[in-house]
Design an enzyme around this catalytic site. Structure first.
Site, PDB file in Angstrom:
ATOM      1  N   ARG A  78      28.517  12.821  -8.457  1.00 30.41           N
ATOM      2  CA  ARG A  78      27.999  14.121  -8.425  1.00 30.41           C
ATOM      3  C   ARG A  78      26.751  14.438  -9.348  1.00 30.41           C
ATOM      4  O   ARG A  78      27.012  14.522 -10.356  1.00 30.41           O
ATOM      5  CB  ARG A  78      29.193  15.165  -8.514  1.00 30.41           C
ATOM      6  CG  ARG A  78      28.726  16.618  -8.024  1.00 30.41           C
ATOM      7  CD  ARG A  78      29.917  17.543  -8.284  1.00 30.41           C
ATOM      8  NE  ARG A  78      29.287  18.924  -8.063  1.00 30.41           N
ATOM      9  CZ  ARG A  78      29.501  19.672  -8.791  1.00 30.41           C
ATOM     10  NH1 ARG A  78      29.893  19.501 -10.100  1.00 30.41           N
ATOM     11  NH2 ARG A  78      28.980  21.081  -8.624  1.00 30.41           N
ATOM     12  N   HIS A 122      22.351  24.068  -9.088  1.00 33.56           N
ATOM     13  CA  HIS A 122      23.228  24.251 -10.253  1.00 33.56           C
ATOM     14  C   HIS A 122      22.613  24.926 -11.447  1.00 33.56           C
ATOM     15  O   HIS A 122      21.930  24.124 -12.300  1.00 33.56           O
ATOM     16  CB  HIS A 122      23.691  22.640 -10.722  1.00 33.56           C
ATOM     17  CG  HIS A 122      24.827  22.645 -11.508  1.00 33.56           C
ATOM     18  ND1 HIS A 122      25.745  21.866 -11.506  1.00 33.56           N
ATOM     19  CD2 HIS A 122      24.907  23.534 -12.850  1.00 33.56           C
ATOM     20  CE1 HIS A 122      26.623  22.050 -12.545  1.00 33.56           C
ATOM     21  NE2 HIS A 122      26.176  22.926 -13.366  1.00 33.56           N
ATOM     22  N   GLU A 167      29.389  27.010  -9.119  1.00 34.91           N
ATOM     23  CA  GLU A 167      29.865  28.017  -9.824  1.00 34.91           C
ATOM     24  C   GLU A 167      28.776  29.298  -9.789  1.00 34.91           C
ATOM     25  O   GLU A 167      28.396  29.721 -10.907  1.00 34.91           O
ATOM     26  CB  GLU A 167      29.919  27.697 -11.431  1.00 34.91           C
ATOM     27  CG  GLU A 167      30.836  26.324 -11.473  1.00 34.91           C
ATOM     28  CD  GLU A 167      31.078  25.953 -12.860  1.00 34.91           C
ATOM     29  OE1 GLU A 167      32.023  25.307 -13.346  1.00 34.91           O
ATOM     30  OE2 GLU A 167      30.319  26.461 -13.824  1.00 34.91           O
ATOM     31  N   ASN A 292      36.056  23.471 -10.020  1.00 37.19           N
ATOM     32  CA  ASN A 292      35.884  23.348 -11.318  1.00 37.19           C
ATOM     33  C   ASN A 292      36.829  23.673 -12.182  1.00 37.19           C
ATOM     34  O   ASN A 292      37.151  24.988 -11.955  1.00 37.19           O
ATOM     35  CB  ASN A 292      34.455  23.541 -11.687  1.00 37.19           C
ATOM     36  CG  ASN A 292      33.312  22.781 -11.022  1.00 37.19           C
ATOM     37  OD1 ASN A 292      33.570  22.036 -10.392  1.00 37.19           O
ATOM     38  ND2 ASN A 292      32.027  23.238 -11.082  1.00 37.19           N
ATOM     39  N   TYR A 294      38.829  23.934 -16.099  1.00 38.33           N
ATOM     40  CA  TYR A 294      38.763  23.429 -17.211  1.00 38.33           C
ATOM     41  C   TYR A 294      39.824  24.065 -17.949  1.00 38.33           C
ATOM     42  O   TYR A 294      40.580  23.514 -18.995  1.00 38.33           O
ATOM     43  CB  TYR A 294      37.437  24.219 -17.975  1.00 38.33           C
ATOM     44  CG  TYR A 294      36.236  23.388 -17.553  1.00 38.33           C
ATOM     45  CD1 TYR A 294      35.867  21.970 -18.199  1.00 38.33           C
ATOM     46  CD2 TYR A 294      35.353  23.687 -16.598  1.00 38.33           C
ATOM     47  CE1 TYR A 294      34.850  21.309 -17.618  1.00 38.33           C
ATOM     48  CE2 TYR A 294      34.342  22.893 -16.102  1.00 38.33           C
ATOM     49  CZ  TYR A 294      33.890  21.829 -16.662  1.00 38.33           C
ATOM     50  OH  TYR A 294      33.019  21.215 -16.277  1.00 38.33           O
ATOM     51  N   GLU A 352      34.676  19.417 -11.100  1.00 34.23           N
ATOM     52  CA  GLU A 352      34.448  19.163 -12.652  1.00 34.23           C
ATOM     53  C   GLU A 352      35.769  19.367 -13.169  1.00 34.23           C
ATOM     54  O   GLU A 352      36.618  20.351 -12.939  1.00 34.23           O
ATOM     55  CB  GLU A 352      33.519  20.278 -13.237  1.00 34.23           C
ATOM     56  CG  GLU A 352      31.950  20.126 -12.692  1.00 34.23           C
ATOM     57  CD  GLU A 352      31.126  21.090 -13.310  1.00 34.23           C
ATOM     58  OE1 GLU A 352      31.534  21.712 -14.400  1.00 34.23           O
ATOM     59  OE2 GLU A 352      30.002  21.353 -12.863  1.00 34.23           O
TER      60      GLU A 352
END
Length: 450
Positions: A78, A122, A167, A292, A294, A352
């Site tokens: 990606r 992005h 995002e 994504n 985290y 991600e």
């Protein structure tokens, strides 16, 4: 009792990067500047004064980097496209040399058996468009659709999976509300407008794909699950506001055609009345959604914090990454099951997931040992498998990141890579996490078994 973590046979294993973070040569071969080119060269905005002028030099070293991917056994990669590299003014004239870079990259990936996954935006908006208002200008949806059409016509067929935005929450929260990211604005009035136009642009890009593309297109959201600090009504309400602001503000207009009601409470008089017809544009059929993930946030009521009147609470006796994020793998399972419950059984990818930890100096010829990052990967892949067991239609996983890179305004101070990068010499060295990930891919997850 031994648990098996073998993944479905068609599960895709990949890694991810983004253009400004790795490419370098941002103005090479006729490219135009982006807002990140401007921001990074503004004194005081970047840790250490770092910029993306060289970054990982991927623009010149992409063939070698594809070999790193092949060594891992990656099935997918990606990456994002630098809009201003292809359209230096953001619209109009196409820079063929810039477009040719992505054609060569895609060809190299396919020759090595790696499926390209291209993200159109992005964060690096062309500076020429920022001069025209950027995401505050309603014409931005049309600008984006024009750019998207150029890319679809050039690469669809060889690129069979596209994403419109990455995002959008970070773009607006960091770039328009708090000023920590490009373009560096600080306005409670601008943030909701930029957010809305981003989602209009995503919808316009999907419409353009339906006219020209033949494969898959989706959008990528960062999701951070919110948990209340206490069962008090104040903390529960604060948690709900934080969840709506970060996790529903963008997914709702894209997938439900509306905004969560909490946004009016959060922004007050700064919340605009958007035309009802806009939601016909924002809500387009997607073939997948990228998530994504985290970390999580434990939330308490905090009237001093604008606009949420909420703040995160650091948890005792927990592991935190160098970016201050708690390692909490259960949040990944919770995120995926929540997403399915709210939005339906949409095919999902983890686009991600990764961690920044201190890396010791690299000795010549050695694999760099990074036990905390290795533990993070192992725990989160197991959490993914639990979500699949719970009925989530999860199709693939892209580790963040293929290699250490420019971590936006944090510069080169935070390292997420599977490969260590010596930014002085551009030498790439595999970390133990890369070796583990290669074994995960080869065994389709079986190496994770208890």
């Amino acid at each position: 009792m031994t648990r098996s973590y073998r993944f479905p046979e068609d599960f895709l294993w990949g890694a991810a990067t983004s253009a400004y973070q790795i490419e370098g040569s941002p103005l090479a071969d006729g490219a135009g500047p982006s807002i990140w080119e401007r921001f990074a060269h503004t004194p005081g905005m970047m840790v250490g004064g770092d910029t993306g002028d060289v970054a990982c030099d991927h623009y010149r070293r992409y063939q070698d980097d594809v070999q790193l991917m092949k060594a891992l056994g990656l099935q997918g990669y990606r990456f994002s496209i630098a809009w201003a590299r292809v359209l230096p003014e953001g619209t109009g004239r196409v820079n063929e040399k810039g477009l040719d870079f992505y054609k060569r990259l895609v060809d190299e990936l396919l020759e090595n058996g790696i499926a390209p996954n291209a993200t159109l935006f992005h964060w690096d908006l062309p500076a020429a468009l920022d001069d025209r208002g950027g995401w505050l200008n309603r014409d931005s949806a049309h600008w984006f659709a024009e750019y998207a059409e150029v890319m679809f016509k050039a690469l669809d067929g060889r690129v069979q999976r596209w994403a419109t935005l990455n995002e959008p929450w970070v773009v607006t929260d960091g770039g328009y509300l708090h000023g920590a990211l490009a373009p560096g604005h600080r306005s409670k009035y601008e943030a909701p407008i930029a957010a809305h136009n981003l989602m209009r642009a995503s919808g316009a890009g999907i419409q353009a794909y339906r006219a020209h593309g033949k494969h898959e297109i989706g959008v990528v959201f960062n999701i951070e699950p919110k948990y209340p600090h206490s069962p008090s009504p104040e903390d529960l309400a604060a948690t709900r506001r934080a969840h709506a602001y970060m996790n529903e503000q963008f997914a709702d207009p894209a997938l439900l055609g509306s905004y969560p009601p909490e946004l009016k409470e959060i922004f007050g008089a700064a919340w605009p009345d958007f035309p009802a017809d806009d939601f016909k544009l924002t809500r387009q059929k997607v073939d997948f959604v990228g998530i994504n993930y985290y970390t999580r946030a434990v939330v308490k009521n905090d009237p001093s914090q604008y606009p949420l009147k909420a703040s995160p609470v650091r948890q005792p006796n927990k592991t935190y990454t160098e970016t201050g994020w708690e390692v909490f793998e259960q949040g990944l399972t919770d995120t995926l099951t929540w997403f399915k419950d709210r939005y339906g059984d949409i095919p999902l990818y983890i686009t991600e997931n990764g961690s920044a930890f201190y890396d010791p100096p690299v000795a010549e010829g050695e694999v760099l040992d990074d036990p905390l990052r290795t533990g993070y990967l192992r725990k989160h892949l197991r959490a993914l498998h639990k979500a699949i067991d719970a009925g989530v239609q999860l199709k693939g996983y892209y580790a963040w990141s293929l290699m250490d890179n420019l971590e936006w305004s944090l510069g080169f101070s935070k390292r997420f890579g599977l490969y260590h990068v010596d930014f002085a010499t551009q030498k790439r060295t595999p970390k133990a996490t890369a070796k583990l990930y290669a074994r995960v891919i080869e065994s389709n997850g079986a190496v994770l078994d208890d």
